[in-house]
Scaffold this motif. Structure first.
Motif, mmCIF file in Angstrom:
data_model
loop_
_atom_site.group_PDB
_atom_site.id
_atom_site.type_symbol
_atom_site.label_atom_id
_atom_site.label_comp_id
_atom_site.label_asym_id
_atom_site.label_seq_id
_atom_site.Cartn_x
_atom_site.Cartn_y
_atom_site.Cartn_z
ATOM 1 N N ALA A 734 0.786 -1.175 0.060
ATOM 2 C CA ALA A 734 -0.068 -0.186 -0.140
ATOM 3 C C ALA A 734 0.686 1.134 -0.059
ATOM 4 O O ALA A 734 0.951 2.109 -0.012
ATOM 5 N N ASP A 735 1.490 1.442 -0.422
ATOM 6 C CA ASP A 735 2.456 1.846 -0.833
ATOM 7 C C ASP A 735 2.994 2.251 -1.990
ATOM 8 O O ASP A 735 3.314 2.085 -3.242
ATOM 9 N N CYS A 736 2.500 4.176 -2.713
ATOM 10 C CA CYS A 736 1.998 5.031 -4.117
ATOM 11 C C CYS A 736 3.926 5.718 -4.376
ATOM 12 O O CYS A 736 4.024 5.622 -5.500
ATOM 13 N N SER A 737 5.056 5.136 -3.047
ATOM 14 C CA SER A 737 5.680 6.299 -3.930
ATOM 15 C C SER A 737 6.820 5.569 -4.757
ATOM 16 O O SER A 737 6.898 3.764 -4.941
ATOM 17 N N THR A 738 7.063 6.021 -5.717
ATOM 18 C CA THR A 738 7.741 5.296 -6.642
ATOM 19 C C THR A 738 9.123 5.073 -6.359
ATOM 20 O O THR A 738 9.813 4.278 -6.654
ATOM 21 N N ASP A 739 9.653 5.242 -5.085
ATOM 22 C CA ASP A 739 11.181 5.270 -4.745
ATOM 23 C C ASP A 739 11.475 4.210 -3.437
ATOM 24 O O ASP A 739 12.675 3.476 -4.301
ATOM 25 N N THR A 740 10.105 4.362 -3.322
ATOM 26 C CA THR A 740 10.499 2.313 -2.797
ATOM 27 C C THR A 740 10.165 1.499 -4.023
ATOM 28 O O THR A 740 10.690 0.490 -3.483
ATOM 29 N N PHE A 741 9.306 1.479 -5.083
ATOM 30 C CA PHE A 741 8.715 0.480 -5.177
ATOM 31 C C PHE A 741 10.329 0.342 -6.293
ATOM 32 O O PHE A 741 10.418 -0.829 -7.124
ATOM 33 N N GLN A 742 11.380 1.132 -7.188
ATOM 34 C CA GLN A 742 12.516 1.671 -7.309
ATOM 35 C C GLN A 742 13.302 0.611 -6.527
ATOM 36 O O GLN A 742 14.228 -0.333 -7.432
ATOM 37 N N LYS A 743 13.417 0.470 -4.791
ATOM 38 C CA LYS A 743 13.988 0.234 -3.929
ATOM 39 C C LYS A 743 13.874 -1.801 -4.382
ATOM 40 O O LYS A 743 14.120 -2.324 -4.571
ATOM 41 N N ILE A 744 12.485 -1.834 -4.511
ATOM 42 C CA ILE A 744 12.042 -3.245 -4.378
ATOM 43 C C ILE A 744 12.789 -4.276 -6.054
ATOM 44 O O ILE A 744 13.271 -5.472 -5.778
ATOM 45 N N ASP A 760 7.105 2.519 -15.601
ATOM 46 C CA ASP A 760 6.206 2.577 -16.171
ATOM 47 C C ASP A 760 4.890 2.113 -15.944
ATOM 48 O O ASP A 760 3.304 2.270 -15.839
ATOM 49 N N LEU A 761 4.193 1.037 -15.724
ATOM 50 C CA LEU A 761 3.516 0.451 -15.190
ATOM 51 C C LEU A 761 3.292 0.244 -14.190
ATOM 52 O O LEU A 761 1.551 1.037 -13.603
ATOM 53 N N PHE A 762 3.969 0.760 -12.886
ATOM 54 C CA PHE A 762 3.677 0.962 -12.096
ATOM 55 C C PHE A 762 2.611 2.351 -12.141
ATOM 56 O O PHE A 762 1.657 1.981 -10.998
ATOM 57 N N ARG A 763 3.571 2.965 -12.691
ATOM 58 C CA ARG A 763 2.511 4.546 -12.068
ATOM 59 C C ARG A 763 1.150 4.314 -12.991
ATOM 60 O O ARG A 763 0.025 4.996 -12.312
ATOM 61 N N LEU A 764 0.951 4.290 -14.048
ATOM 62 C CA LEU A 764 -0.381 3.102 -14.662
ATOM 63 C C LEU A 764 -1.360 3.253 -13.651
ATOM 64 O O LEU A 764 -2.762 2.953 -13.897
ATOM 65 N N ARG A 765 -0.779 1.897 -13.198
ATOM 66 C CA ARG A 765 -1.206 1.003 -12.438
ATOM 67 C C ARG A 765 -2.250 1.862 -10.771
ATOM 68 O O ARG A 765 -3.108 1.595 -10.281
ATOM 69 N N LEU A 766 -1.278 3.022 -10.691
ATOM 70 C CA LEU A 766 -2.011 3.370 -9.312
ATOM 71 C C LEU A 766 -2.896 4.471 -9.350
ATOM 72 O O LEU A 766 -3.430 4.317 -8.034
ATOM 73 N N PRO A 767 -3.346 4.936 -10.211
ATOM 74 C CA PRO A 767 -4.886 5.406 -9.951
ATOM 75 C C PRO A 767 -6.270 4.498 -9.744
ATOM 76 O O PRO A 767 -6.611 4.740 -9.037
#
Length: 804
Positions: A734-744, A760-767
């Motif tokens: 439940a973390d919408c930060s791209t930095d955290t996703f980048q670390k994963i 890019d896919l993560f940003r699309l799926r967020l909304p």
């Protein structure tokens, strides 16, 4: 409807068709139609007869009414005539009674006037004879007979107030006033002769003549009585003014006892010689004592203003103690009834205390010091809340109490310096000898001294000096907090040199890593306990000061700033303990982040870095818990702060572990679970008594460490297909930060090109909200409960043991 009727014809909702149908329900019933018609006609005829009778009866009603009205008028006229006759007869009877009683009324008036005349003549005879006797007795100084006669003459003269227009009566009244004036002058002259104002030697003495003269003075103008009292007391205290003149050696404060001894002797001497001369209701003994107090206060004020530089605090306290003792003695001996005429206003006394300031907390040290200072506290005993004499003399010392306040300022400064020197000489509490975490003894000593000062000052004054003393208290509470508590907290030193993985794995005891020694940990806990004690006792001190001070000054007493200072010391102490344990765990977390997790081939027991962290926790926490046994809430605060500091740091180091293989992630997950269990058990680790951890602490640990486990589960999940991976990440973290996703993605070791498409896919799926259908595949992971996680970890541990 006037009368109730069951006849359908009388109903308001009469329906002719229904009525006919009821009479002839069938065709066969029409055979009786003639009979029915006859009955109805008979009924009609009866109704016509009734109506005719009623109409005829109404024609005679008007005539009957007029006849009745005429009869009523005649009756009223007859009644009026009878009432007039009765009134005439009553007037005649009244006139007859007046004629009969006219002579009797005259006799009554004559009797009343005769009685009044006889009474007035008797009073006049008594007044004339009394005035003659009064003048004769006055000349012969027969005061005993004059006292009774004068009162009677004055009472009789009151009956003639309305006859003052008669010359003879006015003359008698003037003779009485002249006799009273002559008596007053004569009595004053007799007292002047018996007790001359000049010189200190008394030539006269008590006599029956003077005793009777006092009884006469009671009847005369009150000014005569006041003059007698004033002259007698002035003559009685004339010797005192000579003996204790300002230039005499005995007049100074160090010999103040002699003043009170002198008045005691004089009062005893008065009771023996003159006790029976004055009436008891004059309260002469009390009047002498009160006048002595007024004179003494004025004399002491004068001499203290002249020799202000010679006043020392011990001398001042000695004089105040002896004076308050004397005032207490006066309260026991006299009622204070004569003070209403004086100028001394009864001071306001605060209500009796209900807050036992330092009664139970100080223990043996309090008893010792109170025993040593019992002489100084003695003035409190005779001072009772209803003492009317309190302050009658001691009020003169109030302008000089600055000497006492300055002395307390100096004494407290020396006390704080002694505390600092004692701490340096004796060092911190020894954990093996003293009970660790105990309150520093200097703290109890400080508050015992505060209590003694407060009691002393409240006996001297409850006004501005109490406010000045409160300011001194505030100053040295802050100094104690900074010099004794904050000043002795161990200083943190930055650790130099990094530890390699090899050295960490070889580490056995962890003593090289810990910054604070066992003695330093005990010292921090001891300072924390002392600060908590000071915080609670300062609050009690504030309440006690407000009880002692005048009501108008209560708002000026506020020790909130000092309580905040002790709260800061407590917070700093807890922060030091957290930093120490946190710093001890840093090398282990650094070692974790530097391990090659992509090369881990199999899952084993918990990693060495976990063992190192647990070792440091087991070294520090039991010591801290035992030393904070008396302040459990601050130990809980320590645990919460450590969890809030350690868990985010652990997660940050997790992100540094990259890349991670599937087996490496499983090993990290096992390590994370081990740390989670240790942290949940942190409050009672190493304790024989197992207590349930506070719910607030458990919630923090579960939330933080579950996030770490979720991160590792996301890392363990395959990144193909990408949509499922992204959706599971959003659902689990439940973390919408791209930095955290980048670390994963870095932890999974993905290439930059793959990471770019994933981002890019993560940003699309967020909304969009996490879809339910897309995550229904084999990689679907719903957020598990802590119990489910524990069950899965146990299965993983069993699997590892089987492999081993």
């Amino acid at each position: 409807q006037v009368f109730p009727s069951q006849d359908p014809l009388d109903r308001a909702d009469f329906n002719a068709v229904e009525y006919i149908n009821a009479l002839f329900p069938t065709e066969q019933s029409l055979a009786n139609i003639d009979e029915v018609v006859n009955k109805i006609r008979l009924k009609i005829r009866r109704l016509d007869d009734n109506i005719r009778t009623v109409v005829r009866g109404q024609t005679n009603v008007g005539q009957d009414g007029r006849q009745a009205l005429e009869e009523a008028q005649k009756a009223i006229q007859q009644l009026f005539g009878k009432i007039k006759d009765i009134k005439d007869k009553a007037e005649k009877s009244e006139q007859m009674v007046k004629e009969i009683t006219r002579d009797i009324k005259q006799l009554d008036h004559a009797k009343r006037h005769l009685t009044t005349s006889i009474t007035t003549l008797n009073h006049l005879h008594m007044l004339a004879g009394g005035v003659d006797s009064l003048e004769a007795m006055t000349r012969r100084r027969q005061y005993g007979e004059v006292a009774n006669l004068l009162q009677g003459v004055v009472n009789v003269l009151e009956h003639f107030n309305k006859y003052m227009g008669i010359p003879q009566i006015r003359q008698l009244s003037e003779r009485v006033k002249a006799a009273q004036s002559e008596l007053g002058q004569q009595i004053l002259a007799d007292f002047e002769e018996a007790f001359p104002s000049q010189g200190t030697k008394r030539t006269g003495g008590p006599s029956n003549v003077l005793r009777d003269a006092c009884l006469v003075a009671n009847v005369l103008d009150p000014r005569i009585k006041q003059e007698i009292i004033k002259k007698f007391i002035k003559q009685h205290l004339s010797e005192y003014l000579v003996l204790f003149q300002e230039n005499q050696d005995v007049a100074w404060l160090d010999k103040i006892d002699r003043r009170y001894a002198w008045i005691k002797r004089q009062l005893v001497d008065y009771e023996e010689k003159y006790g029976r001369m004055f009436p008891a209701e004059w309260c002469m003994t009390e009047r002498i004592a009160v006048e002595f107090c007024h004179v003494t206060r004025a004399e002491l004020s004068k001499i203290m203003r002249t020799r202000a530089k010679e006043i020392e605090v011990k001398l001042l306290l000695f004089a105040i103690q002896r004076t308050t003792n004397f005032e207490g003695l006066l309260a026991k001996r006299f009622s204070g009834c004569t003070l209403a005429d004086g100028t001394v206003k009864k001071p306001e006394v605060p209500p009796p205390s209900t807050n036992p300031f330092l009664e139970d907390e100080t223990g043996a040290e309090t008893d010792e010091i109170v025993m040593e200072k019992s002489d100084t506290d003695k003035p409190k005993k005779p001072k009772v809340p209803d003492n009317p004499f309190h302050g009658i003399v001691s009020k003169c010392f109030e302008p000089h109490l600055y000497v006492y306040i300055e002395s307390q300022d100096k004494n407290l400064g020396e006390l704080i310096d002694r505390f600092v020197a004692d701490f340096k000489a004796q060092g911190p509490p020894k954990p093996n000898v003293d009970e660790g975490g105990a309150v520093l003894p200097s703290c109890a000593d400080l508050f015992v001294y505060y209590k003694k000062c407060m009691v002393q000052c409240s006996q001297l004054s409850t006004g501005e000096p109490m406010i000045a003393l409160t300011t001194i208290f505030q100053k040295y509470l802050r100094e104690y907090a900074w010099k004794i508590l904050s000043g002795n907290l161990p200083k943190t030193t930055s650790s130099s040199g990094g530890l390699t993985i090899t050295s960490l794995l070889k580490e056995k005891e962890g003593s090289e890593v810990a910054k604070f020694t066992l003695e330093e940990l005990c010292l921090i806990c001891s300072i924390l306990s002392t600060a908590e004690y000071c915080l609670a006792t300062t609050q009690q001190l504030e309440e006690k000061l407000k009880e002692k001070v005048d009501a108008s000054l209560m708002e000026r007493i506020n020790l909130t700033g000092e309580m905040d200072t002790f709260s800061i010391v407590i917070s700093n102490s807890i922060q030091l303990l957290v930093q120490d344990l946190d710093a001890a765990c840093d090398p282990a977390l650094t070692a974790m982040s530097k391990m090659q997790w992509q090369n881990v081939e199999h899952v084993g027991d918990q990693s060495p870095y976990v063992t190192s962290v647990i070792l440091h926790i087991k070294q520090n926490v039991p010591v801290i818990r035992d030393n904070l046994a008396s302040t459990r809430k601050y130990f809980t605060q320590f645990c919460i702060k450590f969890a809030n500091s350690f868990i985010p740091k652990f997660i940050n180091h997790l992100f540094k572990c990259k890349p991670i293989s599937m087996v490496g992630a499983e090993q990290l997950l096992l390590d994370t679970h081990s740390l989670k269990m240790v942290l949940l058990d942190l409050p009672s680790i190493g304790s024989q008594v197992v207590r349930k951890a506070p719910a607030s602490y458990t919630k923090i640990v579960v939330k933080g460490m579950t996030r770490a486990e979720m991160i590792l589960k996301v890392v363990m999940a395959p990144h193909e297909p990408p949509v499922v991976f992204v959706d599971n990440y959003i659902k689990l973290l439940a973390d919408c930060s791209t930095d955290t996703f980048q670390k994963i993605l870095d932890m999974k070791g993905l290439k930059r090109s793959e990471q770019s498409s994933m981002l890019d896919l993560f940003r699309l799926r967020l909304p969009a909200p996490p879809p339910g259908g897309d995550s229904a595949g084999p990689l679907s992971l719903s957020a598990p409960t802590p119990e489910q996680e524990s069950s899965r970890i146990r299965k993983l541990e069993k699997l590892i043991k089987k492999r081993l």
